[in-house]
Design a protein around this motif. Structure first.
Motif, PDB file in Angstrom:
ATOM      1  N   GLY A 196       1.012  -1.049   0.172  1.00 44.24           N
ATOM      2  CA  GLY A 196       0.267  -0.081   0.283  1.00 44.24           C
ATOM      3  C   GLY A 196       0.890   1.314  -0.323  1.00 44.24           C
ATOM      4  O   GLY A 196       2.404   1.274  -0.310  1.00 44.24           O
ATOM      5  N   ILE A 197       0.295   2.130  -0.329  1.00 47.88           N
ATOM      6  CA  ILE A 197       0.565   3.580   0.462  1.00 47.88           C
ATOM      7  C   ILE A 197       0.559   4.074   1.443  1.00 47.88           C
ATOM      8  O   ILE A 197      -0.800   4.158   2.059  1.00 47.88           O
ATOM      9  CB  ILE A 197       0.604   4.574  -1.170  1.00 47.88           C
ATOM     10  N   LEU A 198       1.295   4.609   1.687  1.00 54.22           N
ATOM     11  CA  LEU A 198       1.317   6.115   3.095  1.00 54.22           C
ATOM     12  C   LEU A 198      -0.498   6.947   3.081  1.00 54.22           C
ATOM     13  O   LEU A 198      -0.455   7.676   2.134  1.00 54.22           O
ATOM     14  CB  LEU A 198       1.905   6.596   3.484  1.00 54.22           C
ATOM     15  N   ILE A 199      -1.179   7.205   3.925  1.00 55.90           N
ATOM     16  CA  ILE A 199      -2.287   8.664   3.816  1.00 55.90           C
ATOM     17  C   ILE A 199      -2.167   9.006   5.292  1.00 55.90           C
ATOM     18  O   ILE A 199      -0.511   8.685   5.857  1.00 55.90           O
ATOM     19  CB  ILE A 199      -4.052   7.474   3.574  1.00 55.90           C
ATOM     20  N   GLY A 200      -2.401   9.602   5.972  1.00 56.00           N
ATOM     21  CA  GLY A 200      -2.986  10.247   7.488  1.00 56.00           C
ATOM     22  C   GLY A 200      -3.882  11.238   7.140  1.00 56.00           C
ATOM     23  O   GLY A 200      -5.001  11.798   6.454  1.00 56.00           O
ATOM     24  N   TYR A 201      -3.564  12.243   8.471  1.00 53.74           N
ATOM     25  CA  TYR A 201      -4.725  13.122   8.796  1.00 53.74           C
ATOM     26  C   TYR A 201      -4.085  13.886   7.889  1.00 53.74           C
ATOM     27  O   TYR A 201      -4.761  15.124   7.487  1.00 53.74           O
ATOM     28  CB  TYR A 201      -4.689  13.354  10.813  1.00 53.74           C
ATOM     29  N   ASP A 202      -3.115  14.755   9.197  1.00 51.46           N
ATOM     30  CA  ASP A 202      -2.647  16.329   8.076  1.00 51.46           C
ATOM     31  C   ASP A 202      -1.432  15.955   7.349  1.00 51.46           C
ATOM     32  O   ASP A 202      -1.095  17.263   6.697  1.00 51.46           O
ATOM     33  CB  ASP A 202      -2.111  17.354   9.432  1.00 51.46           C
ATOM     34  N   LYS A 203      -0.471  14.935   7.169  1.00 49.99           N
ATOM     35  CA  LYS A 203       0.276  14.811   6.428  1.00 49.99           C
ATOM     36  C   LYS A 203       0.030  13.501   5.958  1.00 49.99           C
ATOM     37  O   LYS A 203      -0.609  12.084   5.794  1.00 49.99           O
ATOM     38  CB  LYS A 203       1.443  14.309   7.197  1.00 49.99           C
ATOM     39  N   LEU A 204       0.388  12.331   4.508  1.00 45.89           N
ATOM     40  CA  LEU A 204       0.590  11.752   4.055  1.00 45.89           C
ATOM     41  C   LEU A 204       1.956  10.959   4.971  1.00 45.89           C
ATOM     42  O   LEU A 204       2.836  10.488   3.862  1.00 45.89           O
ATOM     43  CB  LEU A 204       0.521  11.022   2.667  1.00 45.89           C
ATOM     44  N   ASP A 205       1.844  10.703   5.884  1.00 45.60           N
ATOM     45  CA  ASP A 205       2.598  10.338   7.347  1.00 45.60           C
ATOM     46  C   ASP A 205       2.738   8.690   8.028  1.00 45.60           C
ATOM     47  O   ASP A 205       2.875   7.933   8.771  1.00 45.60           O
ATOM     48  CB  ASP A 205       3.426  10.884   7.660  1.00 45.60           C
ATOM     49  N   GLY A 206       1.064   8.413   7.429  1.00 44.07           N
ATOM     50  CA  GLY A 206       0.955   6.672   7.999  1.00 44.07           C
ATOM     51  C   GLY A 206       0.325   7.465   9.307  1.00 44.07           C
ATOM     52  O   GLY A 206       0.056   6.311  10.005  1.00 44.07           O
ATOM     53  N   ARG A 207       0.185   8.073   9.680  1.00 41.80           N
ATOM     54  CA  ARG A 207      -0.389   9.170  11.596  1.00 41.80           C
ATOM     55  C   ARG A 207      -1.880   9.142  11.232  1.00 41.80           C
ATOM     56  O   ARG A 207      -1.908  10.053  10.643  1.00 41.80           O
ATOM     57  CB  ARG A 207       0.321   9.944  12.194  1.00 41.80           C
ATOM     58  N   ILE A 208      -2.762   8.213  11.808  1.00 45.02           N
ATOM     59  CA  ILE A 208      -4.516   9.130  12.308  1.00 45.02           C
ATOM     60  C   ILE A 208      -4.757   8.692  13.337  1.00 45.02           C
ATOM     61  O   ILE A 208      -4.566   7.279  13.920  1.00 45.02           O
ATOM     62  CB  ILE A 208      -4.811   7.867  10.853  1.00 45.02           C
ATOM     63  N   PRO A 209      -4.714   9.794  13.821  1.00 42.47           N
ATOM     64  CA  PRO A 209      -5.225   9.792  15.005  1.00 42.47           C
ATOM     65  C   PRO A 209      -6.909   9.277  15.615  1.00 42.47           C
ATOM     66  O   PRO A 209      -7.577   8.872  13.863  1.00 42.47           O
ATOM     67  CB  PRO A 209      -5.767  11.681  15.860  1.00 42.47           C
ATOM     68  N   GLY A 210      -7.363   8.790  16.526  1.00 42.13           N
ATOM     69  CA  GLY A 210      -9.163   7.806  16.681  1.00 42.13           C
ATOM     70  C   GLY A 210     -10.003   8.647  16.704  1.00 42.13           C
ATOM     71  O   GLY A 210      -9.728   9.679  17.623  1.00 42.13           O
ATOM     72  N   CYS A 211     -11.107   8.620  16.604  1.00 39.63           N
ATOM     73  CA  CYS A 211     -12.572   9.379  16.878  1.00 39.63           C
ATOM     74  C   CYS A 211     -12.606   9.545  15.600  1.00 39.63           C
ATOM     75  O   CYS A 211     -12.196   9.527  14.050  1.00 39.63           O
ATOM     76  CB  CYS A 211     -11.869  10.593  17.873  1.00 39.63           C
ATOM     77  N   TYR A 212     -14.448   9.882  14.821  1.00 37.79           N
ATOM     78  CA  TYR A 212     -14.831  10.651  13.826  1.00 37.79           C
ATOM     79  C   TYR A 212     -14.151  11.574  13.181  1.00 37.79           C
ATOM     80  O   TYR A 212     -14.446  11.748  11.721  1.00 37.79           O
ATOM     81  CB  TYR A 212     -16.196  10.696  14.034  1.00 37.79           C
ATOM     82  N   GLN A 213     -13.305  12.619  13.962  1.00 37.77           N
ATOM     83  CA  GLN A 213     -13.323  13.474  13.146  1.00 37.77           C
ATOM     84  C   GLN A 213     -11.582  13.265  12.783  1.00 37.77           C
ATOM     85  O   GLN A 213     -11.489  14.157  11.763  1.00 37.77           O
ATOM     86  CB  GLN A 213     -13.047  15.094  14.406  1.00 37.77           C
ATOM     87  N   TYR A 214     -10.819  12.374  12.344  1.00 35.49           N
ATOM     88  CA  TYR A 214      -9.634  12.077  12.026  1.00 35.49           C
ATOM     89  C   TYR A 214     -10.337  11.230  11.206  1.00 35.49           C
ATOM     90  O   TYR A 214      -9.391  11.000   9.991  1.00 35.49           O
ATOM     91  CB  TYR A 214      -9.328  11.543  12.922  1.00 35.49           C
ATOM     92  N   ASP A 215     -11.819  10.652  10.419  1.00 36.29           N
ATOM     93  CA  ASP A 215     -11.716   9.578   9.418  1.00 36.29           C
ATOM     94  C   ASP A 215     -11.712  10.179   7.987  1.00 36.29           C
ATOM     95  O   ASP A 215     -11.877  11.602   7.714  1.00 36.29           O
ATOM     96  CB  ASP A 215     -13.219   9.002   9.893  1.00 36.29           C
ATOM     97  N   GLY A 216     -11.802   8.963   7.214  1.00 36.50           N
ATOM     98  CA  GLY A 216     -11.422  10.293   5.773  1.00 36.50           C
ATOM     99  C   GLY A 216     -11.754   8.620   5.228  1.00 36.50           C
ATOM    100  O   GLY A 216     -12.299   7.790   5.088  1.00 36.50           O
ATOM    101  N   PHE A 217     -11.810   8.914   3.721  1.00 36.85           N
ATOM    102  CA  PHE A 217     -12.289   8.598   2.304  1.00 36.85           C
ATOM    103  C   PHE A 217     -11.522   8.386   1.241  1.00 36.85           C
ATOM    104  O   PHE A 217     -10.738   9.377   0.894  1.00 36.85           O
ATOM    105  CB  PHE A 217     -13.774   9.114   1.573  1.00 36.85           C
ATOM    106  N   VAL A 218     -11.555   7.034   1.327  1.00 40.83           N
ATOM    107  CA  VAL A 218     -10.528   7.094  -0.182  1.00 40.83           C
ATOM    108  C   VAL A 218     -11.255   6.677  -1.831  1.00 40.83           C
ATOM    109  O   VAL A 218     -11.333   5.880  -1.558  1.00 40.83           O
ATOM    110  CB  VAL A 218      -9.228   6.131  -0.298  1.00 40.83           C
TER     111      VAL A 218
END
Length: 435
Positions: A221-243
């Motif tokens: 796979g390739i890295l995604i993330g929350y505020d950077k494409l660094d693989g880091r995703i905090p927990g909870c709905y505000q940090y979810d995402g769609f690809v």
């Protein structure tokens, strides 16, 4: 009595081994799955009440001081989330492109088909993957090394499964998958539309950020993330995402295109070969008119990936006009416009062959998967087929942390099975001596 005890020990050993093996090598028969052997589901209320990590609701205002804080990182396990059951996290729907280049039907608010979708020839479809770290404790429960990929089959069929995969090195389980099935009464294939991979979230993906096309068939796979494409995703709905990605359905009833590869000097054509830097590989693109009418202005084209270099003057055409093959001095096959091979009557075919050299312009350490695309154009219709060259750079494979953890877990599991088996054999021998 002695036989009974032996059988009891043997059954016990088999049971222990089966349980450990299932945890290490899980199998799944359903659309969704994970490498934990089937994760449990949670409701939003259970999450709030501390099912995977302490919250103020579950443990009071001092919840951050409890043993269950921040808790376990788990993806896509809520049964009543914003997309419904999060285990069914891959879906598809048809979409249309406006004249200005924007798309209709490409928003997360539209209705998605989570299991299967009927396709029409030439229509475009958007595939969506939902990514949600379910832990309720935000920045204190960050999923690391989070990667995603889509497995898009290149063969033609009447049913095609597209899998979406999520990996995270510190999640439990660490790998998740789900698929959506495209169906038709005709043979068809799906063509990925380049530069349509998009991440949408409340951080870097606010408004959408374009992802690398490497997420298709990506190994790991390739890295995604929350505020950077660094693989880091905090927990909870505000940090979810769609690809999302877009694909085009193409029916295969007028002509076919088939691309194969072999090492230079070998006789057998294959879909995949393994080569080394400096080797030469030969590609063959076959076009065949499967209709009952003549087809005019047939064009073949090849798109070589990085680290495969076309050998000038190596293109050859073989068809009814040139049964022994004709060398083509111009290298138009790998140009943007391709190679116009001519007109072909019903049932006739043609082969174009050429040579490429394996070079190291940007090879990574370990395994490199180079996908070559052979294309055939008839009028405004395009068919594409792919052949793969696998290159290993250096002798030492650069394992990711997730792979290292998996290998370590397998070794530990096998070691435990061996120790238990030796202990049981010892017990059986000791028991027999007493008798």
């Amino acid at each position: 009595m002695r036989k009974y005890i032996k059988i009891k020990y043997i059954i016990f050993t088999i049971a222990i081994t089966a349980v450990l093996s299932y945890g290490l090598f899980p199998l799944t028969a359903c659309a969704w799955g994970d490498n934990g052997g089937g994760r449990p589901s949670y409701t939003e209320e259970e999450i709030d009440n501390g099912a995977i990590g302490a919250t103020e609701i579950s443990d009071g205002e001092n919840y951050k001081k409890t043993d269950n804080y921040p808790g376990t990182i788990v993806f896509n396990s809520i049964s009543n989330g914003i997309i419904g059951d999060e285990k069914n996290f891959v879906g598809a729907r048809e979409c249309f492109q406006r004249a200005d280049g924007t798309w209709i039907g490409a928003t997360k608010d539209t209705i998605w088909n989570p299991d299967e979708i009927e396709v029409e020839d030439g229509h475009t479809y958007i595939i969506r993957m939902y990514v949600h770290n379910n832990n309720p404790n935000g920045e204190d429960a960050v999923a690391k090394n989070t990667k995603i990929s889509f497995i898009l089959p290149i063969d033609s069929a009447k049913e095609i499964e597209v899998n979406g995969i999520i990996n995270s090195s510190n999640a439990t389980p660490s790998r998740y998958w789900d698929h959506v099935t495209f169906k038709s009464s005709n043979l068809f294939h799906l063509e990925y539309i380049e530069n349509t991979a998009l991440l949408e979230n409340n951080g870097i993906g606010k408004g959408g950020v374009v992802l690398s096309d490497d997420l298709i068939q990506a190994d790991g796979g390739i890295l995604i993330g929350y505020d950077k494409l660094d693989g880091r995703i905090p927990g909870c709905y505000q940090y979810d995402g769609f690809v999302t990605i877009k694909v085009k359905a193409v029916f295969d009833y007028d002509f076919i295109a088939d691309t194969q590869v072999r090492l230079a000097g070998e006789k057998t054509w294959q879909d995949t070969v393994t080569a080394n830097v400096g080797d030469k590989v030969e590609f063959q693109i076959q076009y065949k008119n499967t209709s009952n009418k003549s087809q005019t202005h047939v064009v073949l084209r090849d798109i070589l990936p990085p680290n495969l270099r076309y050998v000038p003057g190596s293109t050859k055409l073989m068809d009814a006009k040139y049964p022994n093959g004709a060398t083509i001095n111009e290298d138009v096959l790998v140009d943007d416009n391709g190679f116009l091979i001519g007109d072909y009557s019903a049932g006739s075919n043609a082969y174009v062959m050429f040579t490429a050299e394996v070079v190291d312009d940007s090879l990574a350490c370990g395994q490199n998967t180079l996908i070559n695309k052979g294309q055939a154009y008839v009028n405004d219709k395009l068919l594409e087929d792919r052949a793969t060259v696998i290159i290993y750079k250096d002798e030492n494979y650069d394992f990711t942390s997730a792979q290292t953890i998996q290998i370590t877990a397998i070794i530990i599991g096998i070691s435990i099975c061996i120790v238990i088996l030796i202990w049981l054999i010892y017990k059986i021998i000791k028991f027999n001596r007493r008798k």
